[in-house]
Design a protein around this motif. Sequence first.
Motif, short mmCIF file in Angstrom:
data_model
loop_
_atom_site.label_atom_id
_atom_site.label_comp_id
_atom_site.label_asym_id
_atom_site.label_seq_id
_atom_site.Cartn_x
_atom_site.Cartn_y
_atom_site.Cartn_z
N THR A 92 0.86 -1.19 0.00
CA THR A 92 0.00 0.00 0.00
C THR A 92 0.89 1.23 0.00
N PHE A 93 0.49 2.25 -0.77
CA PHE A 93 1.20 3.51 -0.67
C PHE A 93 0.24 4.68 -0.51
N GLY A 152 -5.12 4.31 1.61
CA GLY A 152 -3.98 4.16 0.71
C GLY A 152 -4.35 3.44 -0.57
N ILE A 153 -3.43 3.43 -1.50
CA ILE A 153 -3.62 2.74 -2.77
C ILE A 153 -2.98 1.35 -2.64
N ASP A 154 -3.84 0.33 -2.60
CA ASP A 154 -3.40 -1.05 -2.46
C ASP A 154 -2.97 -1.61 -3.81
N PHE A 155 -1.90 -2.41 -3.78
CA PHE A 155 -1.52 -3.14 -5.00
C PHE A 155 -0.89 -4.47 -4.60
N ARG A 200 -4.13 -7.06 -11.68
CA ARG A 200 -3.98 -5.96 -12.62
C ARG A 200 -3.63 -4.64 -11.95
N SER A 201 -3.20 -4.70 -10.67
CA SER A 201 -2.90 -3.46 -9.93
C SER A 201 -1.42 -3.08 -10.00
N CYS A 202 -0.62 -3.79 -10.78
CA CYS A 202 0.82 -3.52 -10.88
C CYS A 202 1.25 -3.39 -12.34
N TYR A 234 5.32 -1.56 -10.06
CA TYR A 234 4.86 -0.18 -9.88
C TYR A 234 3.36 -0.23 -9.62
N SER A 235 2.92 0.47 -8.59
CA SER A 235 1.50 0.48 -8.23
C SER A 235 0.67 1.26 -9.24
N THR A 236 -0.63 1.18 -9.06
CA THR A 236 -1.56 2.06 -9.76
C THR A 236 -1.17 3.50 -9.42
N ALA A 237 -1.35 4.41 -10.33
CA ALA A 237 -0.95 5.81 -10.11
C ALA A 237 -1.94 6.56 -9.24
N TRP A 238 -1.41 7.51 -8.47
CA TRP A 238 -2.24 8.51 -7.80
C TRP A 238 -1.89 9.82 -8.48
N ASN A 239 -2.90 10.54 -8.96
CA ASN A 239 -2.68 11.80 -9.66
C ASN A 239 -3.06 12.97 -8.77
#
Length: 193
Positions: A96-97, A111-114, A121-123, A146-151
Motif C-alpha cells: 500500500t502507498f 492508501g492505494i493497495d496493490f 492488474r494493480s501492478c 509499480y503500483s496504480t498511479a495517484w494523480n
Amino acid sequence: MLRRVLLSLCLLMMSVAGLTVTNATPASAGLSPLEGRECMNFDSSNNRRLSICGRGWVADAAPTQWRGVVEMHTYILVNGHPVDRTSQSITVNQATFWPTNIDGQAIISKGIDFGNDFSSRSCRVNGASSSQIACSVPNTSRVAYYSTAWNGVAKGLKLDVHKVSWRDDVGQPHIVQSGSPSSPDRLPLHFVW
C-alpha cells in the motif's frame, strides 16, 4: 584438487558478479534515490533468498503522478554469498502507498493497495508506463512492481509491504507476510520518501 580450486574461483566470481548488479533496477527514471530505499532479505531453508526494496516514483515532467514501487530480487546462497538465481515466479501480494504532504502526513485517508491479493492488474512490471500489467512474473531473478498511479500534487510518499512470495528455481513455494516468522528480516517493510 585443481577442480575444487577452479570451482571455488568460479563460484566466487559469480558471487561477486551477482553482488555488483544488485543496485541495478529496471526503469529507474523518476525513482527515489537508491541511497534512501528501505530493503529486507528473507532466507529460506533451502539456501534461497528473496531481497525486496521499497521505493517511490514520480513523473519527471511534473510531480503530479505518484506510484509506490516494490523491487524484488532472488538469489541462491553459495557459501553464505548471494548469487543471482532465476526463480519460477516472483510476486508482490500486498503493498500500500500513500502520497504525503510537506509534513509527511498522508493526503488521502485510504492508501492505494496493490499486489496479487488485491488484483493481479494493480501492478505495472519494470516501469510506470509499462504495457505489462501483472503482480507476478515468471522465470526471472529480478523485477520491479509499480503500483496504480495517484494523480495530484504531493511532496512525498509512504509505502508499506505486507506480503510477498516466490517459487524458487527448484519449484519450492515461499510466502513471507507481516506477523509471520522470517529470517533475517520481518515484514512489514516501511519506506518514506
